[in-house]
Each structure stands twice: as C-alpha cells, then as structure tokens.
Design an enzyme around this catalytic site. Structure first.
Site, PDB file in Angstrom:
ATOM      1  N   LYS A  25       0.945  -1.222  -0.183  1.00  0.00           N
ATOM      2  CA  LYS A  25      -0.038  -0.112   0.136  1.00  0.00           C
ATOM      3  C   LYS A  25       1.140   0.890  -0.268  1.00  0.00           C
ATOM      4  O   LYS A  25       0.959   2.076  -0.787  1.00  0.00           O
ATOM      5  CB  LYS A  25      -0.710  -0.072   1.344  1.00  0.00           C
ATOM      6  CG  LYS A  25      -1.609  -0.776   1.154  1.00  0.00           C
ATOM      7  CD  LYS A  25      -3.011  -1.437   2.546  1.00  0.00           C
ATOM      8  CE  LYS A  25      -2.087  -1.053   4.161  1.00  0.00           C
ATOM      9  NZ  LYS A  25      -1.107  -2.558   3.983  1.00  0.00           N
ATOM     10  N   ARG A 172      11.363  -1.263  11.045  1.00  0.00           N
ATOM     11  CA  ARG A 172      10.114  -0.917  12.008  1.00  0.00           C
ATOM     12  C   ARG A 172      10.004  -1.774  13.297  1.00  0.00           C
ATOM     13  O   ARG A 172       9.636  -3.116  12.918  1.00  0.00           O
ATOM     14  CB  ARG A 172       8.471  -0.833  11.261  1.00  0.00           C
ATOM     15  CG  ARG A 172       8.182   0.619  10.890  1.00  0.00           C
ATOM     16  CD  ARG A 172       7.301   0.886   9.749  1.00  0.00           C
ATOM     17  NE  ARG A 172       6.478   0.202   9.958  1.00  0.00           N
ATOM     18  CZ  ARG A 172       5.187  -0.504   9.565  1.00  0.00           C
ATOM     19  NH1 ARG A 172       4.556   0.507   8.498  1.00  0.00           N
ATOM     20  NH2 ARG A 172       4.144  -0.796   9.971  1.00  0.00           N
ATOM     21  N   ARG A 183      -0.951  -8.606  13.315  1.00  0.00           N
ATOM     22  CA  ARG A 183      -1.087  -7.679  11.658  1.00  0.00           C
ATOM     23  C   ARG A 183      -1.993  -8.066  11.231  1.00  0.00           C
ATOM     24  O   ARG A 183      -2.827  -8.013  10.932  1.00  0.00           O
ATOM     25  CB  ARG A 183      -0.266  -6.489  11.833  1.00  0.00           C
ATOM     26  CG  ARG A 183       0.130  -6.426  12.964  1.00  0.00           C
ATOM     27  CD  ARG A 183       2.443  -5.408  12.382  1.00  0.00           C
ATOM     28  NE  ARG A 183       1.890  -4.612  10.602  1.00  0.00           N
ATOM     29  CZ  ARG A 183       3.299  -5.163  10.373  1.00  0.00           C
ATOM     30  NH1 ARG A 183       3.963  -4.738  10.969  1.00  0.00           N
ATOM     31  NH2 ARG A 183       2.661  -4.099   9.211  1.00  0.00           N
TER      32      ARG A 183
HETATM   33  P1  AP5 Z   1       4.715  -1.529   1.513  1.00  0.00           P
HETATM   34  O1  AP5 Z   1       4.633  -1.141   0.573  1.00  0.00           O
HETATM   35  O2  AP5 Z   1       5.497  -0.673   2.916  1.00  0.00           O
HETATM   36  O3  AP5 Z   1       3.889  -2.670   2.589  1.00  0.00           O
HETATM   37  P2  AP5 Z   1       2.013  -2.284   2.685  1.00  0.00           P
HETATM   38  O4  AP5 Z   1       1.402  -2.416   2.810  1.00  0.00           O
HETATM   39  O5  AP5 Z   1       2.307  -0.269   2.894  1.00  0.00           O
HETATM   40  O6  AP5 Z   1       2.639  -1.996   4.886  1.00  0.00           O
HETATM   41  P3  AP5 Z   1       2.178  -1.721   5.898  1.00  0.00           P
HETATM   42  O7  AP5 Z   1       3.265  -3.044   7.293  1.00  0.00           O
HETATM   43  O8  AP5 Z   1       3.091   0.192   6.112  1.00  0.00           O
HETATM   44  O9  AP5 Z   1       0.740  -1.681   6.626  1.00  0.00           O
HETATM   45  P4  AP5 Z   1      -0.183  -1.771   7.450  1.00  0.00           P
HETATM   46  O10 AP5 Z   1      -1.164  -1.464   7.197  1.00  0.00           O
HETATM   47  O11 AP5 Z   1       0.780  -2.866   8.719  1.00  0.00           O
HETATM   48  O12 AP5 Z   1       0.866  -0.953   8.528  1.00  0.00           O
HETATM   49  P5  AP5 Z   1       0.605   0.739   8.506  1.00  0.00           P
HETATM   50  O13 AP5 Z   1       2.104   1.620   8.659  1.00  0.00           O
HETATM   51  O14 AP5 Z   1      -0.506   1.475   7.959  1.00  0.00           O
HETATM   52  O15 AP5 Z   1       6.119  -2.653   1.370  1.00  0.00           O
HETATM   53  C1  AP5 Z   1       6.418  -3.743   2.591  1.00  0.00           C
HETATM   54  C2  AP5 Z   1       7.628  -4.646   1.906  1.00  0.00           C
HETATM   55  O16 AP5 Z   1       7.328  -5.155   0.685  1.00  0.00           O
HETATM   56  C3  AP5 Z   1       8.427  -2.979   1.545  1.00  0.00           C
HETATM   57  O17 AP5 Z   1      10.056  -3.051   1.905  1.00  0.00           O
HETATM   58  C4  AP5 Z   1       8.747  -3.403   0.100  1.00  0.00           C
HETATM   59  O18 AP5 Z   1       9.452  -2.717  -0.870  1.00  0.00           O
HETATM   60  C5  AP5 Z   1       8.074  -4.644  -0.327  1.00  0.00           C
HETATM   61  N1  AP5 Z   1       7.120  -4.149  -1.932  1.00  0.00           N
HETATM   62  C6  AP5 Z   1       6.444  -3.384  -1.260  1.00  0.00           C
HETATM   63  N2  AP5 Z   1       5.482  -4.213  -2.873  1.00  0.00           N
HETATM   64  C7  AP5 Z   1       6.067  -4.655  -3.531  1.00  0.00           C
HETATM   65  C8  AP5 Z   1       5.887  -5.690  -4.320  1.00  0.00           C
HETATM   66  N3  AP5 Z   1       5.100  -5.783  -5.717  1.00  0.00           N
HETATM   67  N4  AP5 Z   1       6.388  -6.894  -4.453  1.00  0.00           N
HETATM   68  C9  AP5 Z   1       7.748  -7.462  -3.797  1.00  0.00           C
HETATM   69  N5  AP5 Z   1       7.497  -7.072  -3.367  1.00  0.00           N
HETATM   70  C10 AP5 Z   1       7.301  -5.688  -2.802  1.00  0.00           C
HETATM   71  O19 AP5 Z   1      -0.109   0.154  10.386  1.00  0.00           O
HETATM   72  C11 AP5 Z   1       0.679   0.271  11.375  1.00  0.00           C
HETATM   73  C12 AP5 Z   1       0.390  -0.065  12.975  1.00  0.00           C
HETATM   74  O20 AP5 Z   1      -0.501   1.627  12.937  1.00  0.00           O
HETATM   75  C13 AP5 Z   1      -0.922  -0.598  12.851  1.00  0.00           C
HETATM   76  O21 AP5 Z   1      -1.233  -2.343  12.927  1.00  0.00           O
HETATM   77  C14 AP5 Z   1      -1.915  -0.035  13.618  1.00  0.00           C
HETATM   78  O22 AP5 Z   1      -1.370  -0.040  15.127  1.00  0.00           O
HETATM   79  C15 AP5 Z   1      -1.843   1.286  13.645  1.00  0.00           C
HETATM   80  N6  AP5 Z   1      -2.960   2.181  12.660  1.00  0.00           N
HETATM   81  C16 AP5 Z   1      -2.433   2.282  11.107  1.00  0.00           C
HETATM   82  N7  AP5 Z   1      -3.734   2.885  10.811  1.00  0.00           N
HETATM   83  C17 AP5 Z   1      -4.419   2.998  11.488  1.00  0.00           C
HETATM   84  C18 AP5 Z   1      -6.211   2.831  11.522  1.00  0.00           C
HETATM   85  N8  AP5 Z   1      -6.450   3.310  10.319  1.00  0.00           N
HETATM   86  N9  AP5 Z   1      -6.245   2.693  12.396  1.00  0.00           N
HETATM   87  C19 AP5 Z   1      -6.443   2.082  13.795  1.00  0.00           C
HETATM   88  N10 AP5 Z   1      -5.069   1.718  14.246  1.00  0.00           N
HETATM   89  C20 AP5 Z   1      -4.054   2.364  12.716  1.00  0.00           C
END
Ligand code: AP5
Length: 227
Positions: A25, A172, A183
């Site tokens: 994402k 992270r 998660r």
């Molecule tokens: P990346 O693009 O970073 O993946 P992502 O989907 O953004 O994953 P996140 O871990 O950031 O999502 P998340 O939803 O758990 O975390 P968030 O920060 O929102 O890619 C991941 C890796 O894969 C990278 O190394 C990249 O290079 C690689 N990659 C990407 N595309 C690829 C491909 N096609 N092929 C191969 N490799 C690839 O949330 C963190 C925490 O914050 C949550 O757990 C929660 O506690 C809190 N939080 C955030 N938002 C909310 C909300 N709305 N409500 C409640 N709590 C929330």
C-alpha cells in the site's frame, strides 16, 4: 516506476489503498500521490510521527502499535478529519492504511459528504500470506525521506543507506515476525470486511499484488488512467 503521462491531472477524489500489512500500500500510494500531485495520507506514518514526538496521542498509540493491534477508531478518525480539512486535500488525496474498520469507513463516508467529495475509489491489493511475512521482515525505511526498501528484492545501493539522501535505513518496531502475524490476523478480523463493504458500493477495484512493485504500479496507474 512507470508513469502514464497523466501527471498533471488532479483526480478530485479520495483514493484508498486497502490490503493486508505488506501488500504494498505504502509503496504504491507514494507513486500515485507523486504522479497525480496529491497528498499521501498514511495513518501509520501519522501515528509513528506522534510516537516519535512523544505526544499524548503517541504515548497512547505506542503500546497498541507494538502489539500489532489497531488504535481506537475515534483517535484515528479525529486525526484524519483534521488532516483532510487542510487546503492541500481540496483536490483529492491518497489514503494508505485508512479506513481499517467498518466504523472508520462509515466515518470517512460522512467526512467525504461533508467536504463535497463523491464516493472514494478503493484499490484493493491482494498478496499471499507467506509473501507478506517475507516482505515485512525484509522491509527497511529511510529515516529522513521515508523511502521504502527491501533487503530481498529492493536493496539500497549502499547497505543501510538511502539511495536518495544517504539517510539511515531503519526496521520498523512492528516488523518482528510474531507482531507481523498478529497484524495480519487483525487485518483478517477487522479490515477484511471492508472489501465487501466497498464492493457493495461498487467502488472497489481488485489489484493482483503478487507481481513485482513496478508491474503492480503499472496496473494501478492504468486503473486510474481509465477514470
Ligand atoms: P509496503 O509498501 O511498505 O507495504 P504496506 O502495505 O504499506 O505495509 P504496512 O506494513 O505499512 O501496512 P500496515 O497496514 O501494517 O502498516 P501501517 O503503517 O498502516 O511494502 C512492504 C515491503 O514489501 C517493502 O519492503 C516493499 O519494498 C516491499 N514490496 C512492496 N511491493 C512489493 C511487490 N509488489 N513485490 C515485492 N515486494 C514488494 O500501520 C501500522 C500500525 O499503525 C497498525 O498496526 C496500527 O497499530 C496503527 N494504525 C495505522 N492505521 C490505523 C488505522 N486506520 N486504524 C487503527 N490503527 C491504525
């Protein structure tokens, strides 16, 4: 990454990247925001910023995030409402990691109506479970600019340093394997129901996230170009 040449076109609507942790994402949202000149609103980044600054909100969110659970809806909704009210969001914005629960989605619907937006376009990125774990354990992020790398498939030119600005690359706190599995389990329980919620509103497009990031990016930009 690919560009469709449509980079002067403001989309004038909210785009949502929906998918499990590690689906890509953040990787895709950054490019779409850049190409379409829209702000990239990542609730995870906003919360990590609060944690880093030690604000009241950050102190509350930190232990929840470290366990891999979701921060309460009312906190996240208030944070997003404040951000969306800023002038740079008037032409549209790219949401990454929000909404994540049905109450958040309903809250966003109401916010969009209040701000005169139509329904959001949801890009749902699907990736197999074990690929998610591997991607997340390999992820490194630049401390300075937030650029995302991966030790397995998108390594920086110099180990531990950002290609763009030489910033230190960090892992992270919630990218430890046991937290990653928590998660993903929380995604299945609390966020996956949003797929049907938005499919019911006919505003969801499925994107196969299994291919490399550039191929996924071409698919995403092609969907947006058809709008
Ligand atoms: P990346 O693009 O970073 O993946 P992502 O989907 O953004 O994953 P996140 O871990 O950031 O999502 P998340 O939803 O758990 O975390 P968030 O920060 O929102 O890619 C991941 C890796 O894969 C990278 O190394 C990249 O290079 C690689 N990659 C990407 N595309 C690829 C491909 N096609 N092929 C191969 N490799 C690839 O949330 C963190 C925490 O914050 C949550 O757990 C929660 O506690 C809190 N939080 C955030 N938002 C909310 C909300 N709305 N409500 C409640 N709590 C929330």
């Amino acid at each position: 990454m690919a560009s469709t040449g449509s980079n002067s076109t403001a989309l004038k609507r909210a785009l949502i990247f929906l998918g499990p942790p590690g689906a890509g994402k953040g990787t895709q949202a950054k490019v779409v925001a850049e190409v379409h000149k829209l702000p990239h609103l990542s609730t995870g980044d906003m919360l990590r910023d609060h944690v880093g600054r030690g604000t009241q909100l950050g102190l509350q969110a930190r232990p929840i995030m470290e366990r891999g659970e979701l921060v309460p809806d009312e906190i996240v909704l208030a944070m997003v409402e404040e951000r969306i009210a800023r002038a740079d969001c008037s032409a549209g914005f790219v949401l990454d990691g929000f909404p994540r629960t049905i109450p958040q989605a309903r809250g966003l619907d109401a916010l969009l109506v209040r701000r005169g937006f139509g329904s959001a376009l949801v890009l749902h990125i699907a990736v197999a479970y074990e690929d998610l774990v591997r991607r997340l354990t390999g992820r490194r992020t630049c401390k300075v600019c937030g650029e995302i790398y991966n030790v397995y498939n998108r390594a920086p030119r110099v180990d531990g340093k950002c290609d763009k600005d030489g910033g230190e690359l960090l892992q992270r706190a919630d990218d430890r394997e046991e937290v990653i599995r928590e998660r993903i389990a929380n995604y299945d329980r609390q966020t996956r129901p949003l797929i049907d919620y938005y499919r019911g509103q006919s505003t969801l497009v499925d994107i196969d996230g299994a291919a490399d990031a550039e191929s996924v990016n071409r698919a995403v930009l092609a969907v947006l170009a058809r709008l």
